[in-house]
Design an enzyme around this catalytic site. Sequence first.
Site, PDB file in Angstrom:
ATOM      1  N   ASP A  77      -5.744  55.763  72.304  1.00  0.00           N
ATOM      2  CA  ASP A  77      -5.023  56.203  71.111  1.00  0.00           C
ATOM      3  C   ASP A  77      -5.866  55.896  69.874  1.00  0.00           C
ATOM      4  OD1 ASP A  77      -3.126  56.548  68.946  1.00  0.00           O
ATOM      5  OD2 ASP A  77      -1.551  56.423  70.457  1.00  0.00           O
ATOM      6  N   SER A 101       0.489  61.014  66.796  1.00  0.00           N
ATOM      7  CA  SER A 101       0.363  60.763  68.234  1.00  0.00           C
ATOM      8  C   SER A 101       1.440  61.423  69.075  1.00  0.00           C
ATOM      9  CB  SER A 101       0.376  59.249  68.497  1.00  0.00           C
ATOM     10  OG  SER A 101      -0.747  58.631  67.929  1.00  0.00           O
ATOM     11  N   ASP A 107       0.823  37.330  79.629  1.00  0.00           N
ATOM     12  CA  ASP A 107       0.653  38.781  79.540  1.00  0.00           C
ATOM     13  C   ASP A 107      -0.548  39.263  80.345  1.00  0.00           C
ATOM     14  OD1 ASP A 107       2.780  38.730  77.844  1.00  0.00           O
ATOM     15  OD2 ASP A 107       1.684  39.351  76.052  1.00  0.00           O
ATOM     16  N   GLU A 112      -2.794  54.258  78.908  1.00  0.00           N
ATOM     17  CA  GLU A 112      -3.034  54.311  77.470  1.00  0.00           C
ATOM     18  C   GLU A 112      -3.553  52.988  76.925  1.00  0.00           C
ATOM     19  OE1 GLU A 112      -0.853  55.211  73.187  1.00  0.00           O
ATOM     20  OE2 GLU A 112       0.278  54.255  74.794  1.00  0.00           O
TER      21      GLU A 112
END
Length: 519
Positions: free
Chosen positions: A59, A109, A305, A331
């Site tokens: 992105d 986007s 994470d 992504e």
Amino acid sequence: MKALFILLLVQLCSASLVPEREKDPEYWRRQAQETLQNALRLQRLNQNVAKNLILFLGDGMGVSTVTAARILKGQLQHGQGEESLLEMDKFPFVALAKTYNTNAQVPDSAGTATAYLCGVKANEGTLGVSAGVTRDHCNTTKGQEVTSILRWAKEAGKAVGIVTTTRVTHATPSAAYAHSANRDWYSDGEMPPDALEGGCKDIARQLVENIPEIEVILGGGRKYMYPKNVSDVEYPHEEKHRGTRLDGRNLVQAWQEAKPHGKVAEYVWHRRGLLALNLSRVDFLLGLFEPGDMIYELDRNNETDPSLSEMVSVAIRMLQKNPRGFFLLVEGGRIDHGHHEGKAKQALHEAVELDRAIGLATRLTSTQDTLSVVTADHSHVFTFGGYTPRGNPIFGLAPMQSDVDRKPFTSILYGNGPGYKIVAGERENVSAVDFAHADYQAQSAVPLRQETHGGEDVAVFARGPMAHLLHGVHEQNYIPHAMAYAACIGSNRGHCNTAARPATPLLLPFLGLLLILLC
């Protein structure tokens, strides 16, 4: 004359930075001949049917970001950087995509995601709908829905998955499953009363209901799945991370309950839980590791994470269980966020992590049956220059001062954004700040709270079956049509029967021999 003098000075100073092998003309000639031989081999096209499809979306990863990420990757490996290769650089076919939305020269986007996932260009801010839909107008949506390549793959019996570093309800992933007049309708808590009364559904609800058998969903966005004011499991005392839903529904529970009887649907919110899964016993996987977007890679907590690479590894191994193959959307979503904040270091490290995930996917799959495509939705007004010498730190200073205000400047700059700073009536002296800090906001020409997208074309890298279909300059909405053609999914399947599909190069010699024997 002064500019010419500075340029000559830079060239003299950088002469010592030239690697010894590069001083020999034969080095460049050999390199060119190797590249030529590789190009000649590409004449034997891979026309296999693509069993698997992977779409990697950076992105905001414009060409300047790709180049700067390549240099950063090389410098992280203790090289000069410029000669380094990103994993995407190794893909043999490259194209350009025109990114404009139907109503915007410089796109957003959501409209771009509709193009490269659904094959139809759309208005900015809208998801999974045609250009007949006006942003914010729920009543224009009905009958204008368009489906995505993820749905086409699912209808063909393939496994499907979504992996993102943003919220799983953010613009890029949501165009794969949702139809919305506004990309910001993450939950019903973000929707206006008229949209709710008009029967429009929020994006999180559509994630659970529209295509309930998406096998893998990994990213952030927990808070949009839970009732308003429900405390977050990881940040129980932080109000901003509480649930946002007004309908009182627990969509994680609804996601699990929607699965067919006898199927195992696992929900995880912690890295440890993800990596501990026995994937052979899991049929559906939902992982939401943050209340909103995932944390930047530079700041990520390695205990709680997972990295993008770790999520991609799990996703591919899950999806490979389907003998009919899979479609996976990956992504690197926070490249865009880093640029919007003027934080080039965050953005470029996100790009390097996406490239790491591309390399991992390459090792887990085969180019004989997997078509991999890497592209971006749009660019940013990000640039780097200033006649920097070879090997200059990508986050470093240009080797000169401005000949106007007599102050130094960083190589990386933005056309607009939050990095515009005036100190005592003059441009800030960057030598007085830590410009190598992860959160340093590079200087910009125009002051804005958020830096903007760029409008130039973006690169498309392709490898695998029918990758040669991605070449030249294309409209962005062409991408999923080419991928679907390669995999024999979607509406254009007339070429997929034995008579219509061209024989692969590997079969041609055997077919020729067979004809000789028959004659």
